[in-house]
Design a protein around this motif. Sequence first.
Motif, PDB file in Angstrom:
ATOM      1  N   VAL A 158       0.835  -1.206   0.000  1.00  0.00           N
ATOM      2  CA  VAL A 158       0.000   0.000   0.000  1.00  0.00           C
ATOM      3  C   VAL A 158       0.869   1.255   0.000  1.00  0.00           C
ATOM      4  O   VAL A 158       0.565   2.235  -0.687  1.00  0.00           O
ATOM      5  N   THR A 159       1.964   1.224   0.742  1.00  0.00           N
ATOM      6  CA  THR A 159       2.880   2.366   0.778  1.00  0.00           C
ATOM      7  C   THR A 159       3.473   2.636  -0.598  1.00  0.00           C
ATOM      8  O   THR A 159       3.583   3.794  -1.007  1.00  0.00           O
ATOM      9  N   LEU A 160       3.855   1.586  -1.312  1.00  0.00           N
ATOM     10  CA  LEU A 160       4.378   1.779  -2.670  1.00  0.00           C
ATOM     11  C   LEU A 160       3.325   2.443  -3.558  1.00  0.00           C
ATOM     12  O   LEU A 160       3.642   3.357  -4.334  1.00  0.00           O
ATOM     13  N   TRP A 161       2.074   1.988  -3.438  1.00  0.00           N
ATOM     14  CA  TRP A 161       1.000   2.583  -4.226  1.00  0.00           C
ATOM     15  C   TRP A 161       0.801   4.056  -3.855  1.00  0.00           C
ATOM     16  O   TRP A 161       0.645   4.916  -4.727  1.00  0.00           O
ATOM     17  N   LEU A 162       0.828   4.355  -2.576  1.00  0.00           N
ATOM     18  CA  LEU A 162       0.612   5.739  -2.140  1.00  0.00           C
ATOM     19  C   LEU A 162       1.775   6.653  -2.540  1.00  0.00           C
ATOM     20  O   LEU A 162       1.555   7.816  -2.883  1.00  0.00           O
ATOM     21  N   LEU A 163       2.990   6.133  -2.525  1.00  0.00           N
ATOM     22  CA  LEU A 163       4.131   6.928  -2.994  1.00  0.00           C
ATOM     23  C   LEU A 163       4.003   7.194  -4.496  1.00  0.00           C
ATOM     24  O   LEU A 163       4.284   8.304  -4.963  1.00  0.00           O
ATOM     25  N   TYR A 164       3.565   6.187  -5.245  1.00  0.00           N
ATOM     26  CA  TYR A 164       3.312   6.371  -6.672  1.00  0.00           C
ATOM     27  C   TYR A 164       2.239   7.439  -6.895  1.00  0.00           C
ATOM     28  O   TYR A 164       2.385   8.318  -7.748  1.00  0.00           O
ATOM     29  N   THR A 165       1.181   7.366  -6.105  1.00  0.00           N
ATOM     30  CA  THR A 165       0.080   8.330  -6.217  1.00  0.00           C
ATOM     31  C   THR A 165       0.565   9.746  -5.941  1.00  0.00           C
ATOM     32  O   THR A 165       0.229  10.682  -6.675  1.00  0.00           O
ATOM     33  N   GLN A 166       1.367   9.909  -4.900  1.00  0.00           N
ATOM     34  CA  GLN A 166       1.875  11.240  -4.580  1.00  0.00           C
ATOM     35  C   GLN A 166       2.799  11.761  -5.683  1.00  0.00           C
ATOM     36  O   GLN A 166       2.710  12.930  -6.063  1.00  0.00           O
ATOM     37  N   ALA A 167       3.666  10.894  -6.193  1.00  0.00           N
ATOM     38  CA  ALA A 167       4.664  11.336  -7.174  1.00  0.00           C
ATOM     39  C   ALA A 167       4.073  11.568  -8.557  1.00  0.00           C
ATOM     40  O   ALA A 167       4.375  12.583  -9.194  1.00  0.00           O
ATOM     41  N   PHE A 168       3.237  10.663  -9.034  1.00  0.00           N
ATOM     42  CA  PHE A 168       2.841  10.709 -10.434  1.00  0.00           C
ATOM     43  C   PHE A 168       1.401  11.144 -10.683  1.00  0.00           C
ATOM     44  O   PHE A 168       1.053  11.490 -11.808  1.00  0.00           O
ATOM     45  N   ILE A 169       0.562  11.116  -9.685  1.00  0.00           N
ATOM     46  CA  ILE A 169      -0.825  11.542  -9.878  1.00  0.00           C
ATOM     47  C   ILE A 169      -1.049  12.921  -9.260  1.00  0.00           C
ATOM     48  O   ILE A 169      -1.550  13.828  -9.913  1.00  0.00           O
ATOM     49  N   LEU A 170      -0.667  13.067  -7.993  1.00  0.00           N
ATOM     50  CA  LEU A 170      -0.895  14.334  -7.291  1.00  0.00           C
ATOM     51  C   LEU A 170       0.246  15.338  -7.482  1.00  0.00           C
ATOM     52  O   LEU A 170       0.047  16.535  -7.303  1.00  0.00           O
ATOM     53  N   HIS A 171       1.425  14.845  -7.809  1.00  0.00           N
ATOM     54  CA  HIS A 171       2.626  15.695  -7.956  1.00  0.00           C
ATOM     55  C   HIS A 171       2.855  16.526  -6.698  1.00  0.00           C
ATOM     56  O   HIS A 171       3.184  17.708  -6.763  1.00  0.00           O
ATOM     57  N   ALA A 172       2.657  15.909  -5.551  1.00  0.00           N
ATOM     58  CA  ALA A 172       2.835  16.582  -4.263  1.00  0.00           C
ATOM     59  C   ALA A 172       3.175  15.519  -3.221  1.00  0.00           C
ATOM     60  O   ALA A 172       2.760  14.365  -3.342  1.00  0.00           O
ATOM     61  N   PHE A 173       3.943  15.927  -2.226  1.00  0.00           N
ATOM     62  CA  PHE A 173       4.331  15.006  -1.163  1.00  0.00           C
ATOM     63  C   PHE A 173       3.946  15.569   0.192  1.00  0.00           C
ATOM     64  O   PHE A 173       4.118  16.753   0.454  1.00  0.00           O
ATOM     65  N   CYS A 174       3.450  14.691   1.042  1.00  0.00           N
ATOM     66  CA  CYS A 174       3.070  15.033   2.410  1.00  0.00           C
ATOM     67  C   CYS A 174       4.175  14.547   3.344  1.00  0.00           C
ATOM     68  O   CYS A 174       4.599  13.396   3.255  1.00  0.00           O
ATOM     69  N   ARG A 175       4.618  15.418   4.229  1.00  0.00           N
ATOM     70  CA  ARG A 175       5.694  15.053   5.157  1.00  0.00           C
ATOM     71  C   ARG A 175       5.282  13.909   6.083  1.00  0.00           C
ATOM     72  O   ARG A 175       6.079  13.026   6.384  1.00  0.00           O
ATOM     73  N   TYR A 176       4.055  13.951   6.533  1.00  0.00           N
ATOM     74  CA  TYR A 176       3.571  12.891   7.415  1.00  0.00           C
ATOM     75  C   TYR A 176       3.500  11.559   6.678  1.00  0.00           C
ATOM     76  O   TYR A 176       3.802  10.509   7.234  1.00  0.00           O
ATOM     77  N   CYS A 177       3.100  11.619   5.423  1.00  0.00           N
ATOM     78  CA  CYS A 177       3.002  10.407   4.613  1.00  0.00           C
ATOM     79  C   CYS A 177       4.393   9.838   4.327  1.00  0.00           C
ATOM     80  O   CYS A 177       4.584   8.621   4.335  1.00  0.00           O
ATOM     81  N   LEU A 178       5.355  10.719   4.088  1.00  0.00           N
ATOM     82  CA  LEU A 178       6.722  10.263   3.857  1.00  0.00           C
ATOM     83  C   LEU A 178       7.324   9.664   5.127  1.00  0.00           C
ATOM     84  O   LEU A 178       8.079   8.688   5.063  1.00  0.00           O
ATOM     85  N   PHE A 179       6.981  10.240   6.278  1.00  0.00           N
ATOM     86  CA  PHE A 179       7.433   9.661   7.546  1.00  0.00           C
ATOM     87  C   PHE A 179       6.856   8.262   7.718  1.00  0.00           C
ATOM     88  O   PHE A 179       7.565   7.317   8.094  1.00  0.00           O
ATOM     89  N   SER A 180       5.568   8.116   7.427  1.00  0.00           N
ATOM     90  CA  SER A 180       4.927   6.808   7.532  1.00  0.00           C
ATOM     91  C   SER A 180       5.569   5.819   6.558  1.00  0.00           C
ATOM     92  O   SER A 180       5.800   4.657   6.912  1.00  0.00           O
ATOM     93  N   ALA A 181       5.870   6.281   5.347  1.00  0.00           N
ATOM     94  CA  ALA A 181       6.524   5.410   4.366  1.00  0.00           C
ATOM     95  C   ALA A 181       7.888   4.954   4.881  1.00  0.00           C
ATOM     96  O   ALA A 181       8.257   3.780   4.736  1.00  0.00           O
ATOM     97  N   ALA A 182       8.627   5.861   5.501  1.00  0.00           N
ATOM     98  CA  ALA A 182       9.927   5.494   6.058  1.00  0.00           C
ATOM     99  C   ALA A 182       9.771   4.441   7.156  1.00  0.00           C
ATOM    100  O   ALA A 182      10.553   3.484   7.234  1.00  0.00           O
ATOM    101  N   MET A 183       8.743   4.593   7.988  1.00  0.00           N
ATOM    102  CA  MET A 183       8.501   3.615   9.048  1.00  0.00           C
ATOM    103  C   MET A 183       8.165   2.247   8.458  1.00  0.00           C
ATOM    104  O   MET A 183       8.647   1.214   8.931  1.00  0.00           O
ATOM    105  N   VAL A 184       7.369   2.234   7.406  1.00  0.00           N
ATOM    106  CA  VAL A 184       6.994   0.966   6.780  1.00  0.00           C
ATOM    107  C   VAL A 184       8.205   0.311   6.126  1.00  0.00           C
ATOM    108  O   VAL A 184       8.397  -0.913   6.219  1.00  0.00           O
ATOM    109  N   PHE A 185       9.064   1.112   5.474  1.00  0.00           N
ATOM    110  CA  PHE A 185      10.275   0.551   4.879  1.00  0.00           C
ATOM    111  C   PHE A 185      11.186  -0.032   5.956  1.00  0.00           C
ATOM    112  O   PHE A 185      11.783  -1.098   5.760  1.00  0.00           O
ATOM    113  N   LEU A 186      11.298   0.648   7.092  1.00  0.00           N
ATOM    114  CA  LEU A 186      12.085   0.107   8.211  1.00  0.00           C
ATOM    115  C   LEU A 186      11.486  -1.194   8.726  1.00  0.00           C
ATOM    116  O   LEU A 186      12.209  -2.165   8.993  1.00  0.00           O
TER     117      LEU A 186
END
Length: 154
Positions: free
Chosen positions: A115-143
Amino acid sequence: MKNKRAISKPAADTIAIPPSQIVIYSIVALISLAGLADATYLAVQALTGETMVCGGSPDCFKVLGSPYARIGGLPLALVGAVAYFSVFSFAILAAFGYARVRRFLLFTVWSMFAVTLWLLYTQAFILHAFCRYCLFSAAMVFLLAGLIVASRSP
């Protein structure tokens, strides 16, 4: 007459695990608490309609206000909070040797990773915007995913 004492036996589904895995499961539990705090903050903000403290970043508002931030009317952060709490619970139980829980932990973390991979794709290629909280969550999931991989290796 003989004294019949109750002899405690270990539960059938508990196993002895190496100390290194106990440490890894403990770290997984701590990281999941950080993710839980992040997701809970976002879920409460979304449910109450409060304005997020995004440090003046318009991208944060663009991401969190998008239709991708909700599933069936519920904030996606609420789903994330439940997932992080599940990971915390499963990691604690796995650290205490409950073997069956490790499958649930593995499944939950890899589902979060997908789900994190999908949401990162959505932020990068659909919304063209990044949320700091979402990136923090993505980092936690990758860890979490990295630690789960580390815990499975011999």
